[in-house]
Motif scaffolding. Structure first.
Motif, PDB file in Angstrom:
ATOM      1  N   GLU A  33     -15.367 -29.656  11.332  1.00 46.11           N
ATOM      2  CA  GLU A  33     -16.331 -29.779  12.424  1.00 46.11           C
ATOM      3  C   GLU A  33     -15.641 -29.222  13.661  1.00 46.11           C
ATOM      4  O   GLU A  33     -14.573 -29.706  14.047  1.00 46.11           O
ATOM      5  CB  GLU A  33     -16.719 -31.237  12.642  1.00 46.11           C
ATOM      6  CG  GLU A  33     -17.692 -31.451  13.783  1.00 46.11           C
ATOM      7  CD  GLU A  33     -17.965 -32.922  14.081  1.00 46.11           C
ATOM      8  OE1 GLU A  33     -18.575 -33.199  15.142  1.00 46.11           O
ATOM      9  OE2 GLU A  33     -17.548 -33.784  13.272  1.00 46.11           O
ATOM     10  N   VAL A  34     -16.238 -28.213  14.270  1.00 45.28           N
ATOM     11  CA  VAL A  34     -15.544 -27.463  15.313  1.00 45.28           C
ATOM     12  C   VAL A  34     -16.213 -27.649  16.672  1.00 45.28           C
ATOM     13  O   VAL A  34     -17.429 -27.517  16.797  1.00 45.28           O
ATOM     14  CB  VAL A  34     -15.487 -25.966  14.955  1.00 45.28           C
ATOM     15  CG1 VAL A  34     -14.834 -25.175  16.076  1.00 45.28           C
ATOM     16  CG2 VAL A  34     -14.716 -25.756  13.655  1.00 45.28           C
ATOM     17  N   SER A  77     -14.754 -23.184  10.860  1.00 48.51           N
ATOM     18  CA  SER A  77     -16.025 -23.723  10.365  1.00 48.51           C
ATOM     19  C   SER A  77     -16.202 -23.443   8.883  1.00 48.51           C
ATOM     20  O   SER A  77     -16.593 -24.325   8.105  1.00 48.51           O
ATOM     21  CB  SER A  77     -17.194 -23.119  11.159  1.00 48.51           C
ATOM     22  OG  SER A  77     -17.135 -23.482  12.511  1.00 48.51           O
ATOM     23  N   PRO A 128     -13.366 -19.690  15.582  1.00 48.84           N
ATOM     24  CA  PRO A 128     -14.395 -20.676  15.228  1.00 48.84           C
ATOM     25  C   PRO A 128     -15.026 -20.409  13.863  1.00 48.84           C
ATOM     26  O   PRO A 128     -15.317 -21.355  13.110  1.00 48.84           O
ATOM     27  CB  PRO A 128     -15.421 -20.527  16.357  1.00 48.84           C
ATOM     28  CG  PRO A 128     -14.633 -20.011  17.517  1.00 48.84           C
ATOM     29  CD  PRO A 128     -13.623 -19.096  16.905  1.00 48.84           C
ATOM     30  N   GLU A 129     -15.232 -19.148  13.525  1.00 52.03           N
ATOM     31  CA  GLU A 129     -15.813 -18.820  12.226  1.00 52.03           C
ATOM     32  C   GLU A 129     -14.898 -19.259  11.087  1.00 52.03           C
ATOM     33  O   GLU A 129     -15.348 -19.855  10.097  1.00 52.03           O
ATOM     34  CB  GLU A 129     -16.078 -17.315  12.123  1.00 52.03           C
ATOM     35  CG  GLU A 129     -16.704 -16.916  10.797  1.00 52.03           C
ATOM     36  CD  GLU A 129     -16.909 -15.415  10.660  1.00 52.03           C
ATOM     37  OE1 GLU A 129     -17.221 -14.970   9.545  1.00 52.03           O
ATOM     38  OE2 GLU A 129     -16.748 -14.687  11.667  1.00 52.03           O
TER      39      GLU A 129
END
Length: 448
Positions: free
Chosen positions: A200-201, A195, A191-192
């Motif tokens: 847009e996660v 992003s 996720p890091e």
């Protein structure tokens, strides 16, 4: 006892096969073979240790680090990280070797120990055999300042994410991406990375509690990802497995995009950029025939190997090829990684979507996935699979029946008394009919 190392390290139930005693013994032996024998006098070897979030990883990591330190190895404990992150850090830190504690896509009660040689490379059979032999011998026992030190590798995840972002040819601004992290090792870094790259996660399967890894989420359970992509109106979804060396994808309509399709997309992207070495893609014999047909049409040669990412890696290294992988989602970009990297692969796929303005569905349509039926015939003498004349005749007859419109692969399992019968054809019913017919012949002729 048979050979301890399997196709991907030492794997089994934690506290049954993978005990603290075994882990320490393996660590001491690996330190001798991979580090102490190859390090100049006056310098201690350096090892990187990482693991996935399974609860048993705590005691296994402690035992391994104790084994390393007790024989004079300095340890950087990188904590919970994907397997490819550990491989990258071994190379980046110029460490002498590393170890990842993970059982990949297996359920939580299992665990495994995978060693990495200098440069983040997988071990050869000879190195694994040397470690097994060393386990029977007494390790060195230094005193005082000669023992190793264990330090927390505080910025391990940040280093890996920075590396991933540097590989991207295009940012992800404007894309909405759903990530399924399998409650595994990529729950923080994937996720890091997405992003930071501008996407847009939406994140699912990223709340590891030690026992929920791969449980209903990840690359082996895509249903939640498919539903979420459609419900969120996302552009695509990315699924990792427990140690994040795999990546499968889902398009905006919820359709699965497998490793073969991912390789097709990326092979064409790299060829367009002049970065596909010798216009060659390395894939296993289990890859769909549709991949080979699409690549031939695009002027890309497909170099086939046996099943297993280690064989793909060996062929890639031998030919200095830049792209290879498996249908299961192990995709290797050799310019950036020494092993399959699910987060890297996901970023590359999303970057291609962003750069072209095409949907993942459009990009994946470059290859037609031929219907593929796989039957595991159990309880048979797998060693006779290729020498039995009746089975061989049945295979030849089916190949003649299919002609150029399909393919048959019959191979013994490497770990079970099983013969795998795989048939591809232009329609599923035909593939299913031929596969079941061949499976019947195998069972009748080779039953134990």
């Amino acid at each position: 006892m048979g050979r301890l190392f399997g196709t991907d390290g030492v794997r089994g139930k934690a506290n049954e096969l993978i005990t603290p005693a075994l882990a320490m013994n393996l660590a001491e032996a690996a330190a001798v073979v991979l580090g102490l024998e190859n390090v100049p006098a006056g310098r201690r070897p350096l090892a990187v240790v990482a693991r996935d979030p399974r609860i048993s990883g705590d005691f296994i990591a402690s035992a391994i680090e104790a084994g390393f330190a007790s024989v004079g190895v300095d340890v950087f404990d990188a904590g919970i990280l994907p397997t490819p992150a550990a491989a990258y850090l071994v190379a980046d830190m110029e460490a002498d070797f590393g170890v990842v504690i993970s059982a990949s896509h297996n359920p939580a009660p299992d665990n495994g120990i995978k060693f990495l040689a200098r440069g983040g490379q997988k071990l050869s059979d000879a190195q694994e055999d040397a470690i097994e032999a060393q386990m029977a011998l007494d390790p060195p026992r230094p005193f005082g300042g000669g023992v190793g030190r264990i330090r927390r590798f505080a910025d391990a995840e940040d280093r890996y994410v920075v590396h991933l972002l540097k590989t991207m040819p295009h940012r992800l601004d404007g894309l909405k991406v759903v990530l399924d992290c399998a409650h595994g090792a990529a729950s923080g870094c994937s996720p890091e990375a997405f992003s930071t790259a501008g996407a847009e996660v939406v994140v699912i399967g990223a709340s590891p509690d030690g026992v929920n890894i791969n449980d209903g989420y990840g690359s082996t359970h895509l249903e939640n990802l498919q539903r979420t992509v459609v419900a969120e109106g996302a552009d695509l979804g990315i699924a990792h497995d427990g140690d994040a060396d795999r990546c499968l994808a889902v398009d905006h309509e919820g359709a699965i995009v497998d490793g073969d399709q991912i390789m097709a997309i990326m092979a064409l992207a790299l060829k367009e950029a002049g970065q596909l070495k010798d216009d060659t893609l390395v894939a296993t014999v289990m890859s769909n025939l549709g991949l080979k047909i699409a690549m031939e049409h695009a002027g890309v040669h497909v170099s086939e190997t046996g099943v297993g990412d280690r064989y793909v890696l060996e062929q890639m290294r031998a030919g200095h090829f830049t792209l290879g992988g498996e249908q299961s989602g192990h995709v290797i970009f050799s310019d950036y990684a020494t092993t399959g990297d699910g987060v890297l692969t996901g970023l590359q796929i999303a970057s291609r979507v962003a750069a072209t303005g095409k949907t993942l569905k459009e990009l994946a349509s470059v290859m037609q996935v031929l219907p593929q039926v796989l039957i595991n015939v159990k309880g048979v003498d797998k060693h006779e699979a290729h020498s039995n004349p009746v089975v061989s005749a049945a295979v030849r007859g089916a190949e003649t029946e299919l002609g150029d419109s399909g393919r048959i692969l019959l191979r013994p399992s490497g770990t079970e008394p099983v013969v795998r019968v795989m048939v591809e054809a232009t329609d599923h019913s035909r593939a299913d009919l031929i596969a079941n017919r061949l499976a019947g012949v195998v069972l009748a002729e080779l039953a134990l």
